[in-house]
Write a protein that holds these residues in place. Structure first.
Motif, PDB file in Angstrom:
ATOM      1  N   LEU A  72       6.294 -14.811   2.205  1.00 52.77           N
ATOM      2  CA  LEU A  72       5.646 -15.594   1.149  1.00 52.77           C
ATOM      3  C   LEU A  72       6.239 -15.332  -0.241  1.00 52.77           C
ATOM      4  O   LEU A  72       5.728 -15.836  -1.239  1.00 52.77           O
ATOM      5  N   ALA A  73       7.287 -14.541  -0.287  1.00 50.55           N
ATOM      6  CA  ALA A  73       7.939 -14.259  -1.571  1.00 50.55           C
ATOM      7  C   ALA A  73       8.612 -15.527  -2.081  1.00 50.55           C
ATOM      8  O   ALA A  73       9.052 -16.344  -1.291  1.00 50.55           O
ATOM      9  N   PRO A  74       8.666 -15.760  -3.332  1.00 48.66           N
ATOM     10  CA  PRO A  74       8.243 -14.935  -4.453  1.00 48.66           C
ATOM     11  C   PRO A  74       6.801 -15.193  -4.881  1.00 48.66           C
ATOM     12  O   PRO A  74       6.332 -14.604  -5.841  1.00 48.66           O
ATOM     13  N   VAL A  75       6.083 -16.048  -4.188  1.00 45.80           N
ATOM     14  CA  VAL A  75       4.699 -16.349  -4.588  1.00 45.80           C
ATOM     15  C   VAL A  75       3.810 -15.126  -4.420  1.00 45.80           C
ATOM     16  O   VAL A  75       3.025 -14.782  -5.304  1.00 45.80           O
ATOM     17  N   VAL A  76       3.920 -14.463  -3.271  1.00 46.83           N
ATOM     18  CA  VAL A  76       3.174 -13.224  -3.020  1.00 46.83           C
ATOM     19  C   VAL A  76       4.200 -12.168  -2.654  1.00 46.83           C
ATOM     20  O   VAL A  76       5.019 -12.379  -1.755  1.00 46.83           O
ATOM     21  N   SER A  77       4.151 -11.041  -3.327  1.00 46.86           N
ATOM     22  CA  SER A  77       5.155 -10.006  -3.099  1.00 46.86           C
ATOM     23  C   SER A  77       4.970  -9.354  -1.725  1.00 46.86           C
ATOM     24  O   SER A  77       3.847  -9.247  -1.221  1.00 46.86           O
ATOM     25  N   PRO A  78       6.053  -8.902  -1.127  1.00 42.55           N
ATOM     26  CA  PRO A  78       5.960  -8.207   0.161  1.00 42.55           C
ATOM     27  C   PRO A  78       5.060  -6.971   0.093  1.00 42.55           C
ATOM     28  O   PRO A  78       4.356  -6.661   1.059  1.00 42.55           O
ATOM     29  N   GLU A  79       5.044  -6.311  -1.046  1.00 45.53           N
ATOM     30  CA  GLU A  79       4.198  -5.116  -1.193  1.00 45.53           C
ATOM     31  C   GLU A  79       2.713  -5.468  -1.108  1.00 45.53           C
ATOM     32  O   GLU A  79       1.920  -4.718  -0.528  1.00 45.53           O
ATOM     33  N   ILE A  80       2.344  -6.610  -1.673  1.00 45.71           N
ATOM     34  CA  ILE A  80       0.943  -7.035  -1.626  1.00 45.71           C
ATOM     35  C   ILE A  80       0.543  -7.407  -0.195  1.00 45.71           C
ATOM     36  O   ILE A  80      -0.534  -7.049   0.275  1.00 45.71           O
ATOM     37  N   ILE A  81       1.429  -8.110   0.501  1.00 49.96           N
ATOM     38  CA  ILE A  81       1.144  -8.470   1.892  1.00 49.96           C
ATOM     39  C   ILE A  81       1.013  -7.210   2.745  1.00 49.96           C
ATOM     40  O   ILE A  81       0.087  -7.080   3.549  1.00 49.96           O
ATOM     41  N   GLU A  82       1.925  -6.275   2.562  1.00 47.49           N
ATOM     42  CA  GLU A  82       1.878  -5.023   3.321  1.00 47.49           C
ATOM     43  C   GLU A  82       0.595  -4.255   3.019  1.00 47.49           C
ATOM     44  O   GLU A  82      -0.075  -3.767   3.930  1.00 47.49           O
ATOM     45  N   LEU A  83       0.238  -4.143   1.753  1.00 53.68           N
ATOM     46  CA  LEU A  83      -0.985  -3.452   1.366  1.00 53.68           C
ATOM     47  C   LEU A  83      -2.206  -4.104   1.998  1.00 53.68           C
ATOM     48  O   LEU A  83      -3.050  -3.428   2.592  1.00 53.68           O
ATOM     49  N   HIS A  84      -2.296  -5.412   1.891  1.00 51.40           N
ATOM     50  CA  HIS A  84      -3.458  -6.115   2.431  1.00 51.40           C
ATOM     51  C   HIS A  84      -3.548  -5.941   3.947  1.00 51.40           C
ATOM     52  O   HIS A  84      -4.609  -5.619   4.477  1.00 51.40           O
ATOM     53  N   HIS A  85      -2.444  -6.129   4.632  1.00 54.13           N
ATOM     54  CA  HIS A  85      -2.466  -6.050   6.096  1.00 54.13           C
ATOM     55  C   HIS A  85      -2.646  -4.615   6.587  1.00 54.13           C
ATOM     56  O   HIS A  85      -3.543  -4.335   7.376  1.00 54.13           O
ATOM     57  N   ASP A  86      -1.798  -3.703   6.127  1.00 55.10           N
ATOM     58  CA  ASP A  86      -1.764  -2.349   6.668  1.00 55.10           C
ATOM     59  C   ASP A  86      -2.885  -1.447   6.159  1.00 55.10           C
ATOM     60  O   ASP A  86      -3.202  -0.447   6.812  1.00 55.10           O
ATOM     61  N   LYS A  87      -3.466  -1.780   5.035  1.00 54.79           N
ATOM     62  CA  LYS A  87      -4.544  -0.941   4.498  1.00 54.79           C
ATOM     63  C   LYS A  87      -5.894  -1.646   4.579  1.00 54.79           C
ATOM     64  O   LYS A  87      -6.806  -1.186   5.250  1.00 54.79           O
ATOM     65  N   HIS A  88      -6.020  -2.790   3.902  1.00 51.65           N
ATOM     66  CA  HIS A  88      -7.317  -3.467   3.839  1.00 51.65           C
ATOM     67  C   HIS A  88      -7.746  -4.015   5.191  1.00 51.65           C
ATOM     68  O   HIS A  88      -8.840  -3.711   5.675  1.00 51.65           O
ATOM     69  N   HIS A  89      -6.899  -4.831   5.800  1.00 51.13           N
ATOM     70  CA  HIS A  89      -7.258  -5.430   7.081  1.00 51.13           C
ATOM     71  C   HIS A  89      -7.450  -4.345   8.138  1.00 51.13           C
ATOM     72  O   HIS A  89      -8.382  -4.409   8.943  1.00 51.13           O
ATOM     73  N   ALA A  90      -6.596  -3.329   8.137  1.00 52.08           N
ATOM     74  CA  ALA A  90      -6.733  -2.223   9.082  1.00 52.08           C
ATOM     75  C   ALA A  90      -8.066  -1.498   8.894  1.00 52.08           C
ATOM     76  O   ALA A  90      -8.694  -1.082   9.873  1.00 52.08           O
ATOM     77  N   ALA A  91      -8.515  -1.372   7.667  1.00 50.22           N
ATOM     78  CA  ALA A  91      -9.808  -0.724   7.410  1.00 50.22           C
ATOM     79  C   ALA A  91     -10.966  -1.552   7.965  1.00 50.22           C
ATOM     80  O   ALA A  91     -11.933  -0.999   8.492  1.00 50.22           O
ATOM     81  N   TYR A  92     -10.868  -2.876   7.874  1.00 45.87           N
ATOM     82  CA  TYR A  92     -11.909  -3.735   8.443  1.00 45.87           C
ATOM     83  C   TYR A  92     -11.956  -3.601   9.962  1.00 45.87           C
ATOM     84  O   TYR A  92     -13.035  -3.547  10.564  1.00 45.87           O
ATOM     85  N   VAL A  93     -10.805  -3.541  10.593  1.00 41.94           N
ATOM     86  CA  VAL A  93     -10.742  -3.388  12.050  1.00 41.94           C
ATOM     87  C   VAL A  93     -11.324  -2.035  12.456  1.00 41.94           C
ATOM     88  O   VAL A  93     -12.112  -1.946  13.399  1.00 41.94           O
TER      89      VAL A  93
END
Length: 62
Positions: free
Chosen positions: A16-37
């Motif tokens: 999704l770059a450059p609209v959404v940075s890879p770091e933001i996607i990684e943070l959301h998926h690997d930290k936030h979404h993982a915490a919900y699971v």
């Protein structure tokens, strides 16, 4: 008891770059979404424990 797992992303973090940075996607998926699971799995486990310990007063599991 069903175990929820963190799904793989259908594309890499930079899709999704450059609209959404890879770091933001990684943070959301690997930290936030993982915490919900993890929270969902913890809740299911706690519910199973309560059902086992209080089987005499609770409704049976579906």
């Amino acid at each position: 008891m069903p175990v929820h797992t963190l799904p793989e992303l259908p594309s890499d973090y930079s899709a999704l770059a450059p609209v959404v940075s890879p770091e933001i996607i990684e943070l959301h998926h690997d930290k936030h979404h993982a915490a919900y699971v993890k929270g969902a799995n913890d809740t299911v486990e706690q519910l199973a424990e309560v059902r086992e310990s209080r089987a005499d007063v609770l409704l049976p599991a579906p």
